[in-house]
Design an enzyme around this catalytic site. Structure first.
Site, PDB file in Angstrom:
ATOM      1  N   THR A   1       1.093  -1.437   0.102  1.00 19.20           N
ATOM      2  CA  THR A   1       0.242   0.043  -0.514  1.00 19.20           C
ATOM      3  C   THR A   1       0.691   1.686   0.020  1.00 19.20           C
ATOM      4  O   THR A   1       0.261   2.348  -0.108  1.00 19.20           O
ATOM      5  CB  THR A   1      -0.865  -0.159   1.147  1.00 19.20           C
ATOM      6  OG1 THR A   1       0.023  -0.156   2.165  1.00 19.20           O
ATOM      7  CG2 THR A   1      -2.082  -1.495   1.267  1.00 19.20           C
TER       8      THR A   1
ATOM      9  N   TYR B   1       3.466   5.363   5.379  1.00 24.49           N
ATOM     10  CA  TYR B   1       2.703   5.509   5.039  1.00 24.49           C
ATOM     11  C   TYR B   1       1.355   6.212   4.337  1.00 24.49           C
ATOM     12  O   TYR B   1       1.094   7.328   3.771  1.00 24.49           O
ATOM     13  CB  TYR B   1       1.800   4.191   4.352  1.00 24.49           C
ATOM     14  CG  TYR B   1       2.988   3.403   4.203  1.00 24.49           C
ATOM     15  CD1 TYR B   1       4.550   3.396   3.639  1.00 24.49           C
ATOM     16  CD2 TYR B   1       2.718   1.789   3.585  1.00 24.49           C
ATOM     17  CE1 TYR B   1       5.517   2.665   3.171  1.00 24.49           C
ATOM     18  CE2 TYR B   1       3.625   0.945   3.614  1.00 24.49           C
ATOM     19  CZ  TYR B   1       5.030   1.235   3.270  1.00 24.49           C
ATOM     20  OH  TYR B   1       6.048   0.256   3.215  1.00 24.49           O
TER      21      TYR B   1
ATOM     22  N   LYS C   1       3.974  -1.485  10.529  1.00 26.71           N
ATOM     23  CA  LYS C   1       5.725  -0.662  11.234  1.00 26.71           C
ATOM     24  C   LYS C   1       6.021  -0.604  11.807  1.00 26.71           C
ATOM     25  O   LYS C   1       5.637   1.430  11.471  1.00 26.71           O
ATOM     26  CB  LYS C   1       6.801  -0.592   9.550  1.00 26.71           C
ATOM     27  CG  LYS C   1       6.346  -2.248   8.224  1.00 26.71           C
ATOM     28  CD  LYS C   1       7.313  -1.738   7.064  1.00 26.71           C
ATOM     29  CE  LYS C   1       6.703  -2.766   6.296  1.00 26.71           C
ATOM     30  NZ  LYS C   1       5.263  -2.353   5.394  1.00 26.71           N
TER      31      LYS C   1
ATOM     32  N   HIS D   1      11.529  -0.357  11.117  1.00 28.49           N
ATOM     33  CA  HIS D   1      10.806  -0.216   9.360  1.00 28.49           C
ATOM     34  C   HIS D   1      12.510  -0.181   8.610  1.00 28.49           C
ATOM     35  O   HIS D   1      12.684  -0.837   7.300  1.00 28.49           O
ATOM     36  CB  HIS D   1      10.710   1.173   8.773  1.00 28.49           C
ATOM     37  CG  HIS D   1       9.661   0.782   7.398  1.00 28.49           C
ATOM     38  ND1 HIS D   1       8.687   1.313   7.098  1.00 28.49           N
ATOM     39  CD2 HIS D   1       9.903   0.672   6.218  1.00 28.49           C
ATOM     40  CE1 HIS D   1       7.621   1.948   6.147  1.00 28.49           C
ATOM     41  NE2 HIS D   1       8.777   1.418   5.438  1.00 28.49           N
TER      42      HIS D   1
ATOM     43  N   ASN E   1      13.936  -4.322   5.587  1.00 31.04           N
ATOM     44  CA  ASN E   1      15.829  -3.736   4.891  1.00 31.04           C
ATOM     45  C   ASN E   1      16.890  -4.416   5.681  1.00 31.04           C
ATOM     46  O   ASN E   1      17.980  -2.922   5.877  1.00 31.04           O
ATOM     47  CB  ASN E   1      15.323  -2.749   4.939  1.00 31.04           C
ATOM     48  CG  ASN E   1      14.373  -1.263   4.656  1.00 31.04           C
ATOM     49  OD1 ASN E   1      14.184  -2.059   2.952  1.00 31.04           O
ATOM     50  ND2 ASN E   1      13.193  -1.111   4.399  1.00 31.04           N
TER      51      ASN E   1
ATOM     52  N   LYS F   1       1.789  -3.693  -4.923  1.00 27.77           N
ATOM     53  CA  LYS F   1       0.546  -1.986  -4.417  1.00 27.77           C
ATOM     54  C   LYS F   1      -0.310  -2.073  -5.831  1.00 27.77           C
ATOM     55  O   LYS F   1       0.450  -1.847  -6.796  1.00 27.77           O
ATOM     56  CB  LYS F   1       1.484  -1.174  -4.606  1.00 27.77           C
ATOM     57  CG  LYS F   1       0.966   0.253  -4.104  1.00 27.77           C
ATOM     58  CD  LYS F   1       0.469   1.055  -5.208  1.00 27.77           C
ATOM     59  CE  LYS F   1      -0.080   2.545  -4.765  1.00 27.77           C
ATOM     60  NZ  LYS F   1       0.338   3.109  -6.567  1.00 27.77           N
TER      61      LYS F   1
ATOM     62  N   LYS G   1      -8.288  -1.777  -9.290  1.00 29.99           N
ATOM     63  CA  LYS G   1      -9.233  -2.763  -9.541  1.00 29.99           C
ATOM     64  C   LYS G   1      -8.731  -4.316 -10.272  1.00 29.99           C
ATOM     65  O   LYS G   1      -9.071  -5.720  -9.895  1.00 29.99           O
ATOM     66  CB  LYS G   1     -11.049  -2.844  -9.430  1.00 29.99           C
ATOM     67  CG  LYS G   1     -11.654  -3.831  -8.932  1.00 29.99           C
ATOM     68  CD  LYS G   1     -12.724  -3.701  -8.965  1.00 29.99           C
ATOM     69  CE  LYS G   1     -13.289  -4.676  -8.244  1.00 29.99           C
ATOM     70  NZ  LYS G   1     -15.062  -4.435  -8.037  1.00 29.99           N
TER      71      LYS G   1
ATOM     72  N   ILE H   1      -5.187  -5.175  -9.533  1.00 37.56           N
ATOM     73  CA  ILE H   1      -5.616  -5.834  -8.160  1.00 37.56           C
ATOM     74  C   ILE H   1      -5.899  -7.657  -8.687  1.00 37.56           C
ATOM     75  O   ILE H   1      -5.007  -8.489  -7.450  1.00 37.56           O
ATOM     76  CB  ILE H   1      -6.467  -5.139  -7.291  1.00 37.56           C
ATOM     77  CG1 ILE H   1      -5.766  -4.321  -6.582  1.00 37.56           C
ATOM     78  CG2 ILE H   1      -6.511  -6.804  -6.184  1.00 37.56           C
ATOM     79  CD1 ILE H   1      -6.735  -3.313  -6.099  1.00 37.56           C
TER      80      ILE H   1
END
Length: 307
Positions: free
Chosen positions: A41, A72, A101, A134, A173, A269, A273, A276
């Site tokens: 996302t 985000y 995160k 994160h 990471n 991400k 629709k 997805i």
């Protein structure tokens, strides 16, 4: 033993995946199950407004794994999409696997638990299934470096789990040396390491190091290299297109399958629709070893964030 068990469960999931209406799951090293594909996302400010609807569409399409982060700035919208799906009877909370995160400015031992609670408040949830550090970089509120050892942060993450705010805890990471540092200083293994992986950045050694320690690997930005490069690339296009044609799939579906067949968990991400739905349609075929080797050869050891 952790590696053998994890890979055996992974193979079992792949064996049964073609009949699954939702993404198959595998067991993490703490016993909880994680779906093999999720909805990423991360996006622009414009994307944030679309996330509530995107999450609903994803759950409707069979996704059970949703990935977000404090960074985000969309946890509230993600939570609204989850609430919509639950209220309309698509799923129950226990059917979902939700990841968020801890951002870099909350690495202090007294900051981690409050940060987790703040994320839960925005998401409208009592717990998340997975809470990740994160990155290894600790920062002050102004973005300047903070002198906080990553072990301090990890010990506070263990407290998050003890308090029931997250079922599983992990990292993002992290390189191998970071993993070994927190493990040696706590004896608690991360359940997941989420890192950038795609055909430009295959991360084969890091993946092997994680799997050798029984740590699952989530692959973010699986399509980033396609966006980053702009126009066509004859070598990449011929490799991906030939494999896609062989299976009657799109090149995006081949990239996702490539990651899944490497025992990775991609989180593509999208707020579209149709895409997805398309991204979920990857559990009715498998790549050969030759296909995977051909895609591995596209590696440039190049992050899409290098610039």
């Amino acid at each position: 033993m952790a590696l053998v068990t994890a890979l055996a469960l992974f193979c079992l999931a792949l064996w049964n995946e073609s009949s699954a209406e939702t993404a198959p799951t595998i067991a993490l090293n703490d016993g909880y199950n994680i779906p093999l594909l999720g909805l990423g996302t991360y996006g622009s400010r414009k994307d944030i407004a679309k996330m509530r609807e995107a999450v609903y569409w994803a759950i409707e399409a069979g996704y059970r794994h949703i990935d977000t982060a404090a960074l985000y700035n969309n946890e509230r919208e993600i939570g609204q999409g989850i609430a919509d799906a639950i209220s309309k009877g698509l799923v129950k909370r226990e059917d979902l696997f939700i990841t968020t995160k801890l951002w870099n400015d909350k690495h202090g031992k007294d900051q981690v638990v409050p940060a987790a609670k703040a994320s839960l408040e925005k998401l409208g949830l009592d717990y998340v299934d997975l809470y990740l550090i994160h990155s290894t970089q600790a920062e002050k509120d102004d973005g300047s470096p903070a002198d906080i050892d990553i072990t301090e942060t990890w010990l506070a993450m263990i407290e998050v789990r003890k308090q029931g705010l997250a079922r599983s805890i992990g990292v993002s990471n992290f390189k191998t040396e970071h993993l070994d540092k927190i493990i040696s200083n706590s004896s608690v293994y991360p359940a997941v390491n989420q890192v950038e992986i795609h055909p430009w950045l295959t991360q084969e050694q890091l993946v092997a190091d994680c799997h050798g320690r029984g740590i699952a690997v989530t692959a973010y930005s699986p399509f980033g290299f396609l966006v980053k490069r702009g126009g066509s690339n004859k070598n990449e296009d011929s490799t991906l297109l030939s494999i896609a044609e062989k299976y009657g799939k799109s090149t995006n579906q081949v990239v996702l399958r490539y990651l899944i067949d490497r025992h990775l968990i991609p989180i593509p991400k999208s707020t579209n629709k149709q895409r997805i739905v398309e991204n979920m349609d990857v559990f009715d075929f498998r790549l050969t070893d030759e296909d995977i080797s051909a895609i591995n050869k596209l590696n440039k050891n190049k992050s899409i964030f290098d610039d």
